[in-house]
Design a protein around this motif. Structure first.
Motif, PDB file in Angstrom:
ATOM      1  N   ILE A   6       0.858  -1.186   0.000  1.00  0.00           N
ATOM      2  CA  ILE A   6       0.000   0.000   0.000  1.00  0.00           C
ATOM      3  C   ILE A   6       0.894   1.236   0.000  1.00  0.00           C
ATOM      4  CG2 ILE A   6      -1.735   1.308   1.289  1.00  0.00           C
ATOM      5  CD1 ILE A   6      -2.760  -1.392   2.365  1.00  0.00           C
ATOM      6  N   ASP A   7       0.804   2.014  -1.076  1.00  0.00           N
ATOM      7  CA  ASP A   7       1.631   3.218  -1.212  1.00  0.00           C
ATOM      8  C   ASP A   7       0.925   4.423  -0.588  1.00  0.00           C
ATOM      9  OD1 ASP A   7      -0.390   3.874  -3.006  1.00  0.00           O
ATOM     10  OD2 ASP A   7       0.889   3.738  -4.779  1.00  0.00           O
ATOM     11  N   SER A   8       1.502   5.607  -0.768  1.00  0.00           N
ATOM     12  CA  SER A   8       0.946   6.800  -0.126  1.00  0.00           C
ATOM     13  C   SER A   8      -0.457   7.122  -0.629  1.00  0.00           C
ATOM     14  CB  SER A   8       1.874   8.000  -0.307  1.00  0.00           C
ATOM     15  OG  SER A   8       2.083   8.250  -1.678  1.00  0.00           O
ATOM     16  N   MET A   9      -0.727   6.913  -1.902  1.00  0.00           N
ATOM     17  CA  MET A   9      -2.068   7.149  -2.436  1.00  0.00           C
ATOM     18  C   MET A   9      -3.035   6.114  -1.861  1.00  0.00           C
ATOM     19  SD  MET A   9      -4.130   8.947  -4.035  1.00  0.00           S
ATOM     20  CE  MET A   9      -3.736   9.892  -5.464  1.00  0.00           C
ATOM     21  N   GLY A  10      -2.581   4.884  -1.762  1.00  0.00           N
ATOM     22  CA  GLY A  10      -3.397   3.833  -1.172  1.00  0.00           C
ATOM     23  C   GLY A  10      -3.686   4.109   0.292  1.00  0.00           C
ATOM     24  N   LEU A  11      -2.716   4.705   0.986  1.00  0.00           N
ATOM     25  CA  LEU A  11      -2.906   5.057   2.388  1.00  0.00           C
ATOM     26  C   LEU A  11      -4.021   6.089   2.527  1.00  0.00           C
ATOM     27  CD1 LEU A  11      -2.290   5.121   5.384  1.00  0.00           C
ATOM     28  CD2 LEU A  11      -0.377   6.661   4.888  1.00  0.00           C
ATOM     29  N   VAL A  12      -4.016   7.087   1.667  1.00  0.00           N
ATOM     30  CA  VAL A  12      -5.067   8.115   1.708  1.00  0.00           C
ATOM     31  C   VAL A  12      -6.432   7.471   1.465  1.00  0.00           C
ATOM     32  CG1 VAL A  12      -5.958  10.189   0.559  1.00  0.00           C
ATOM     33  CG2 VAL A  12      -3.519  10.000   1.088  1.00  0.00           C
ATOM     34  N   GLU A  13      -6.517   6.579   0.483  1.00  0.00           N
ATOM     35  CA  GLU A  13      -7.772   5.886   0.199  1.00  0.00           C
ATOM     36  C   GLU A  13      -8.186   5.008   1.385  1.00  0.00           C
ATOM     37  OE1 GLU A  13      -7.388   3.834  -3.532  1.00  0.00           O
ATOM     38  OE2 GLU A  13      -6.894   5.673  -4.602  1.00  0.00           O
ATOM     39  N   THR A  14      -7.213   4.396   2.045  1.00  0.00           N
ATOM     40  CA  THR A  14      -7.479   3.572   3.215  1.00  0.00           C
ATOM     41  C   THR A  14      -8.041   4.418   4.353  1.00  0.00           C
ATOM     42  OG1 THR A  14      -5.736   2.005   2.612  1.00  0.00           O
ATOM     43  CG2 THR A  14      -6.418   2.023   4.913  1.00  0.00           C
ATOM     44  N   ILE A  15      -7.451   5.589   4.569  1.00  0.00           N
ATOM     45  CA  ILE A  15      -7.932   6.498   5.619  1.00  0.00           C
ATOM     46  C   ILE A  15      -9.385   6.877   5.358  1.00  0.00           C
ATOM     47  CG2 ILE A  15      -7.677   8.807   6.645  1.00  0.00           C
ATOM     48  CD1 ILE A  15      -5.458   6.875   7.515  1.00  0.00           C
ATOM     49  N   PHE A  16      -9.703   7.213   4.093  1.00  0.00           N
ATOM     50  CA  PHE A  16     -11.094   7.554   3.748  1.00  0.00           C
ATOM     51  C   PHE A  16     -12.028   6.388   4.034  1.00  0.00           C
ATOM     52  CE2 PHE A  16      -9.465  10.781   0.443  1.00  0.00           C
ATOM     53  CZ  PHE A  16      -9.572  11.840   1.338  1.00  0.00           C
ATOM     54  N   ALA A  17     -11.602   5.186   3.677  1.00  0.00           N
ATOM     55  CA  ALA A  17     -12.426   3.993   3.903  1.00  0.00           C
ATOM     56  C   ALA A  17     -12.641   3.750   5.397  1.00  0.00           C
ATOM     57  CB  ALA A  17     -11.782   2.776   3.243  1.00  0.00           C
ATOM     58  N   ILE A  18     -11.598   3.969   6.190  1.00  0.00           N
ATOM     59  CA  ILE A  18     -11.711   3.799   7.641  1.00  0.00           C
ATOM     60  C   ILE A  18     -12.683   4.834   8.211  1.00  0.00           C
ATOM     61  CG2 ILE A  18     -10.468   4.086   9.828  1.00  0.00           C
ATOM     62  CD1 ILE A  18      -8.033   2.752   8.395  1.00  0.00           C
ATOM     63  N   GLU A  19     -12.553   6.074   7.770  1.00  0.00           N
ATOM     64  CA  GLU A  19     -13.451   7.120   8.263  1.00  0.00           C
ATOM     65  C   GLU A  19     -14.904   6.783   7.949  1.00  0.00           C
ATOM     66  OE1 GLU A  19     -10.836  11.196   8.330  1.00  0.00           O
ATOM     67  OE2 GLU A  19     -11.724  10.631   6.401  1.00  0.00           O
ATOM     68  N   GLU A  20     -15.136   6.311   6.754  1.00  0.00           N
ATOM     69  CA  GLU A  20     -16.499   5.964   6.336  1.00  0.00           C
ATOM     70  C   GLU A  20     -17.020   4.750   7.110  1.00  0.00           C
ATOM     71  OE1 GLU A  20     -18.601   4.352   2.330  1.00  0.00           O
ATOM     72  OE2 GLU A  20     -17.263   6.067   2.085  1.00  0.00           O
ATOM     73  N   ALA A  21     -16.195   3.728   7.260  1.00  0.00           N
ATOM     74  CA  ALA A  21     -16.625   2.488   7.918  1.00  0.00           C
ATOM     75  C   ALA A  21     -16.953   2.691   9.389  1.00  0.00           C
ATOM     76  CB  ALA A  21     -15.553   1.413   7.762  1.00  0.00           C
ATOM     77  N   PHE A  22     -16.238   3.601  10.044  1.00  0.00           N
ATOM     78  CA  PHE A  22     -16.409   3.774  11.486  1.00  0.00           C
ATOM     79  C   PHE A  22     -17.065   5.098  11.871  1.00  0.00           C
ATOM     80  CE2 PHE A  22     -12.964   0.709  11.013  1.00  0.00           C
ATOM     81  CZ  PHE A  22     -13.379  -0.295  11.879  1.00  0.00           C
ATOM     82  N   ASP A  23     -17.396   5.912  10.877  1.00  0.00           N
ATOM     83  CA  ASP A  23     -18.007   7.214  11.118  1.00  0.00           C
ATOM     84  C   ASP A  23     -17.155   8.039  12.082  1.00  0.00           C
ATOM     85  OD1 ASP A  23     -19.882   9.246  10.800  1.00  0.00           O
ATOM     86  OD2 ASP A  23     -21.100   8.554  12.487  1.00  0.00           O
ATOM     87  N   ILE A  24     -15.866   8.127  11.756  1.00  0.00           N
ATOM     88  CA  ILE A  24     -14.915   8.892  12.565  1.00  0.00           C
ATOM     89  C   ILE A  24     -14.123   9.821  11.655  1.00  0.00           C
ATOM     90  CG2 ILE A  24     -14.644   7.161  14.392  1.00  0.00           C
ATOM     91  CD1 ILE A  24     -12.051   6.251  12.978  1.00  0.00           C
ATOM     92  N   THR A  25     -13.429  10.769  12.253  1.00  0.00           N
ATOM     93  CA  THR A  25     -12.492  11.618  11.528  1.00  0.00           C
ATOM     94  C   THR A  25     -11.093  11.232  11.981  1.00  0.00           C
ATOM     95  OG1 THR A  25     -14.081  13.416  11.408  1.00  0.00           O
ATOM     96  CG2 THR A  25     -11.766  13.994  11.069  1.00  0.00           C
ATOM     97  N   VAL A  26     -10.277  10.818  11.038  1.00  0.00           N
ATOM     98  CA  VAL A  26      -8.917  10.393  11.355  1.00  0.00           C
ATOM     99  C   VAL A  26      -7.983  11.600  11.255  1.00  0.00           C
ATOM    100  CG1 VAL A  26      -7.000   8.944  10.577  1.00  0.00           C
ATOM    101  CG2 VAL A  26      -9.330   8.034  10.551  1.00  0.00           C
ATOM    102  N   PRO A  27      -7.246  11.888  12.317  1.00  0.00           N
ATOM    103  CA  PRO A  27      -6.315  13.022  12.290  1.00  0.00           C
ATOM    104  C   PRO A  27      -5.076  12.657  11.485  1.00  0.00           C
ATOM    105  CG  PRO A  27      -6.123  11.875  14.374  1.00  0.00           C
ATOM    106  CD  PRO A  27      -7.227  11.199  13.600  1.00  0.00           C
ATOM    107  N   PHE A  28      -5.179  12.791  10.181  1.00  0.00           N
ATOM    108  CA  PHE A  28      -4.079  12.368   9.313  1.00  0.00           C
ATOM    109  C   PHE A  28      -3.786  13.440   8.291  1.00  0.00           C
ATOM    110  CE2 PHE A  28      -2.306  10.232   5.586  1.00  0.00           C
ATOM    111  CZ  PHE A  28      -1.233   9.585   6.177  1.00  0.00           C
ATOM    112  N   ASN A  29      -2.515  13.764   8.144  1.00  0.00           N
ATOM    113  CA  ASN A  29      -2.077  14.728   7.147  1.00  0.00           C
ATOM    114  C   ASN A  29      -1.168  13.985   6.175  1.00  0.00           C
ATOM    115  OD1 ASN A  29      -0.785  16.685   5.641  1.00  0.00           O
ATOM    116  ND2 ASN A  29      -0.472  18.078   7.360  1.00  0.00           N
ATOM    117  N   ALA A  30      -1.632  13.810   4.953  1.00  0.00           N
ATOM    118  CA  ALA A  30      -0.870  13.051   3.955  1.00  0.00           C
ATOM    119  C   ALA A  30       0.472  13.711   3.642  1.00  0.00           C
ATOM    120  CB  ALA A  30      -1.693  12.899   2.674  1.00  0.00           C
TER     121      ALA A  30
END
Length: 85
Positions: free
Chosen positions: A33-57
């Motif tokens: 999982i590269d940096s673009m994949g990481l960003v997509e993963t963060i979005f998926a996590i936020e959606e799945a758990f209804d949370i905001t992830v404190p992440f700065n790409a």
């Protein structure tokens, strides 16, 4: 489905792997999982758990969201889910 199971499913989907191929000690790099994949993963996590992830790409190390391993991501998401309640 536990937080851990959901995270592993999200990461497996992103890495085009079977969930059985994703272990808690794996890193995103070892999963391919590269940096673009990481960003997509963060979005998926936020959606799945209804949370905001404190992440700065642009500065992932300064985000306060540990992405060093699958285990670290699970722990960070569990913490965010608890805070939400």
């Amino acid at each position: 489905m536990t937080v851990q199971d959901k995270i592993i499913a999200i990461l497996a989907d992103q890495a085009l792997l079977d969930v059985s191929d994703v272990g808690l000690d794996d890193t995103l790099d070892s999963l391919g999982i590269d940096s673009m994949g990481l960003v997509e993963t963060i979005f998926a996590i936020e959606e799945a758990f209804d949370i905001t992830v404190p992440f700065n790409a642009n500065a992932p190390a300064e985000s306060g969201f540990d992405v060093t391993s699958v285990r670290a991501i699970v722990a960070a998401v569990e913490s965010l889910v608890k805070e939400r309640v």
